[in-house]
Design an enzyme around this catalytic site. Structure first.
Site, PDB file in Angstrom:
ATOM      1  N   THR A   1       0.863  -1.191   0.000  1.00 56.78           N
ATOM      2  CA  THR A   1       0.000   0.000   0.000  1.00 56.78           C
ATOM      3  C   THR A   1       0.891   1.230   0.000  1.00 56.78           C
ATOM      4  O   THR A   1       1.675   1.434   0.936  1.00 56.78           O
ATOM      5  CB  THR A   1      -0.914  -0.021   1.231  1.00 56.78           C
ATOM      6  OG1 THR A   1      -1.697  -1.210   1.158  1.00 56.78           O
ATOM      7  CG2 THR A   1      -1.825   1.192   1.257  1.00 56.78           C
TER       8      THR A   1
ATOM      9  N   CYS B   1      -3.868  -1.856   8.792  1.00 59.49           N
ATOM     10  CA  CYS B   1      -4.194  -1.134   7.553  1.00 59.49           C
ATOM     11  C   CYS B   1      -4.924   0.176   7.769  1.00 59.49           C
ATOM     12  O   CYS B   1      -4.410   1.237   7.414  1.00 59.49           O
ATOM     13  CB  CYS B   1      -5.009  -2.050   6.643  1.00 59.49           C
ATOM     14  SG  CYS B   1      -4.191  -3.614   6.336  1.00 59.49           S
TER      15      CYS B   1
HETATM   16  C1  UGA Z   1      -8.804  -3.941   5.744  1.00 59.57           C
HETATM   17  C2  UGA Z   1      -9.756  -3.857   4.542  1.00 59.57           C
HETATM   18  O1  UGA Z   1     -11.065  -4.304   4.946  1.00 59.57           O
HETATM   19  C3  UGA Z   1      -9.248  -4.708   3.379  1.00 59.57           C
HETATM   20  O2  UGA Z   1     -10.109  -4.546   2.250  1.00 59.57           O
HETATM   21  C4  UGA Z   1      -7.828  -4.237   3.013  1.00 59.57           C
HETATM   22  O3  UGA Z   1      -7.264  -5.005   1.960  1.00 59.57           O
HETATM   23  C5  UGA Z   1      -6.946  -4.366   4.229  1.00 59.57           C
HETATM   24  O4  UGA Z   1      -7.477  -3.561   5.306  1.00 59.57           O
HETATM   25  C6  UGA Z   1      -5.560  -3.900   3.848  1.00 59.57           C
HETATM   26  O5  UGA Z   1      -5.394  -2.719   3.528  1.00 59.57           O
HETATM   27  O6  UGA Z   1      -4.655  -4.733   3.746  1.00 59.57           O
HETATM   28  P1  UGA Z   1      -8.365  -5.705   7.714  1.00 59.57           P
HETATM   29  O7  UGA Z   1      -7.415  -4.695   8.277  1.00 59.57           O
HETATM   30  O8  UGA Z   1      -7.965  -7.127   7.626  1.00 59.57           O
HETATM   31  O9  UGA Z   1      -8.804  -5.280   6.221  1.00 59.57           O
HETATM   32  O10 UGA Z   1      -9.644  -5.639   8.661  1.00 59.57           O
HETATM   33  P2  UGA Z   1     -11.201  -5.309   8.534  1.00 59.57           P
HETATM   34  O11 UGA Z   1     -11.975  -6.565   8.538  1.00 59.57           O
HETATM   35  O12 UGA Z   1     -11.465  -4.355   7.459  1.00 59.57           O
HETATM   36  O13 UGA Z   1     -11.427  -4.592   9.963  1.00 59.57           O
HETATM   37  C7  UGA Z   1     -10.684  -3.428  10.331  1.00 59.57           C
HETATM   38  C8  UGA Z   1     -11.129  -2.925  11.680  1.00 59.57           C
HETATM   39  O14 UGA Z   1     -12.412  -2.322  11.606  1.00 59.57           O
HETATM   40  C9  UGA Z   1     -11.242  -3.996  12.760  1.00 59.57           C
HETATM   41  O15 UGA Z   1     -10.708  -3.505  13.963  1.00 59.57           O
HETATM   42  C10 UGA Z   1     -12.733  -4.232  12.872  1.00 59.57           C
HETATM   43  O16 UGA Z   1     -13.132  -4.715  14.130  1.00 59.57           O
HETATM   44  C11 UGA Z   1     -13.269  -2.848  12.615  1.00 59.57           C
HETATM   45  N1  UGA Z   1     -14.657  -2.831  12.126  1.00 59.57           N
HETATM   46  C12 UGA Z   1     -14.972  -3.377  10.933  1.00 59.57           C
HETATM   47  C13 UGA Z   1     -15.649  -2.215  12.899  1.00 59.57           C
HETATM   48  O17 UGA Z   1     -15.389  -1.697  14.011  1.00 59.57           O
HETATM   49  N2  UGA Z   1     -16.929  -2.186  12.408  1.00 59.57           N
HETATM   50  C14 UGA Z   1     -17.268  -2.724  11.211  1.00 59.57           C
HETATM   51  O18 UGA Z   1     -18.458  -2.631  10.817  1.00 59.57           O
HETATM   52  C15 UGA Z   1     -16.273  -3.337  10.458  1.00 59.57           C
END
Ligand code: UGA
Length: 436
Positions: free
Chosen positions: A123, A263
């Site tokens: 990224t 991320c």
């Molecule tokens: C995120 C993106 O979703 C991916 O598309 C991207 O490729 C990735 O970053 C990256 O740049 O490599 P990730 O960091 O694995 O993926 O995690 P997510 O599932 O997106 O969750 C991120 C955070 O947001 C977590 O702490 C999660 O608990 C929080 N979250 C997510 C919420 O608090 N509420 C939600 O509705 C969704």
């Protein structure tokens, strides 16, 4: 096709293993000796469902090679994926030194060789492709190099990375030439999903814009959730109500302790920095980050409402990873919640099925001041309150009636809205959720 992948971190390892599974011969260049020897022995260095078994299979069949011999990997490869880290610098901008180092290595080992496509999967801020081109020319010192630079951002989510690599929502490739585009078409031929071909600046912006937008959705619903709490409304229903609108969409509207991980926080900082560096008003993203930083204080306030005094109280923190299904604790909301609890003088017993070792390693001085156990039952024994920070399924399945009897005072803050509120109140908990 011969492929080289630079960096066996999260993105590099998943990309390499999955590409080898699609039938390509993939050499992964990793400089960290201990990581390298574990990977060569067929041990995955990250926790990711399905990854290790795929790694072992492709290693066995000779398509996947882990090596520190960069010159050979460069010599043999036609497509070279750059997947090294771009961590935050103190001012929020992305540290590009690893990308620069790989560029130098590729250039010095491909002088006078045939065409090669460098594909940036890390990224990176907009303009990186241009910088790699410039630096390639400088390092070549007038000798001939036949390198093209493409951008191919990844959108994988930890915990579902293998599945999402094999069944992507979309593929974005920023490449200038027909030849580069055709090669990337070949790499992703087996995927039936929208494929968007752009210039490299556009592809680079798509990645930061996607992550920043998703993070914005989360801070937005967290902001609304505070209003719901103040007024007696229910944020889960508000999210449902707005999520049915297809223009808004139901995903990423779960209120909670804030977003963490490797991320969103890093990419927001970097994107805001890029905006500022062009003299633009990216204040929206500053607000998204500010709302996220304030989440832990909000949780402390709620605990205080039930417990009156937090000093000297024993608080069980359920969950250390930034989300379930991973052992990753980078920028986890658990760290700020624990820090805030300690600042109040509370003592903390933290539990997590996978995150304890990583938490100890990453937050050394904080970790020294708390206790850990993998058993939630043990963490809850004698606790004055429990706070759910990560929505592991195991917490849903706890025998909460028994837990209540074993706690000193049955105060439960469900930071992820994962438990049945009516049931918990029926069991006798002083129960709090988020935004309801
Ligand atoms: C995120 C993106 O979703 C991916 O598309 C991207 O490729 C990735 O970053 C990256 O740049 O490599 P990730 O960091 O694995 O993926 O995690 P997510 O599932 O997106 O969750 C991120 C955070 O947001 C977590 O702490 C999660 O608990 C929080 N979250 C997510 C919420 O608090 N509420 C939600 O509705 C969704």
């Amino acid at each position: 096709m011969n492929i080289a992948v630079f960096g066996a971190g999260y993105v590099g390892l998943v990309t390499a293993v999955c590409l080898s599974d699609l039938g390509f011969r993939v050499q992964v260049v990793e400089k960290d000796r201990s990581k390298l020897s574990r990977l060569q022995a067929g041990i995955s260095t990250i926790y990711e469902p399905g990854l290790e078994e795929m790694l072992v299979r492709n290693l066995g069949e000779g398509r996947l090679i882990f090596t520190d011999d960069a010159p050979l990997a460069i010599l043999e490869a036609e497509v070279l994926f750059v997947c090294v880290g771009t961590p935050s610098r103190p001012d929020g901008s992305a540290d590009m030194s690893q990308i620069e180092a790989v560029t130098k290595e590729i250039v010095e080992n491909s002088l006078d060789s045939g065409y090669k496509l460098i594909v940036v999967k890390s990224t990176v801020p907009v303009g990186t492709g241009r910088w790699i081109e410039k630096m390639s020319a400088l390092y070549a010192k007038g000798r001939r190099v036949n390198l093209e630079i493409a951008s191919n951002p990844e959108f994988l989510r930890e915990g579902a990375a293998v599945k999402e690599f094999m069944h992507p929502d979309r593929i974005v490739v920023g490449a200038a030439s027909e030849r580069g585009r055709a090669l990337m078409e070949d790499v992703y031929r087996s995927f039936d999903c929208p494929k968007l071909f752009t210039d490299s600046h556009t592809a680079e912006i798509i990645k930061y814009a996607a992550n920043s937008f998703l993070a914005t959705k989360i801070s937005y619903i967290n902001m609304v959730s505070d209003l719901c709490e103040e007024t007696g409304a229910d944020v889960t229903l508000v999210a449902e109500g707005i999520g049915f609108d297809r223009r808004i969409g139901a995903d990423f509207l779960k209120a909670g302790p804030g977003f963490g991980g490797s991320c969103f926080p890093k990419d927001l900082r970097a994107f805001a920095h890029v905006g500022r560096s062009y003299g633009l008003n990216f204040g929206l993203l500053e607000q998204v980050m500010q709302i996220n930083r304030e989440r832990s204080q909000r949780m402390i306030r709620k605990l205080r409402e039930q417990l009156w005094v937090l000093g000297g109280k024993r608080i069980a923190v359920l969950g250390l990873t930034f989300k379930p299904g991973t052992d990753d604790v980078r920028e986890t909301p658990a760290a700020s919640v624990i820090e805030a609890l300690l600042a109040e003088g509370a003592s903390v017993l933290a539990t997590d099925p996978l995150g304890i070792a990583g938490f100890r390693e990453m937050y050394g001085s904080l970790a020294e001041r708390i206790s850990f156990t993998v058993s939630p039952g043990e963490a809850l024994l004698g606790a004055h309150a429990a706070v759910i920070v990560t929505d592991w399924d195991a917490y849903r399945e706890l025998d909460w009636a028994d837990v209540k009897d074993r706690m000193e005072t049955p105060v439960l803050l469900d930071g992820r809205n994962m438990l049945d509120r009516a049931e918990m109140r029926r069991l006798g908990f002083a129960f709090m959720a988020v935004g309801r």
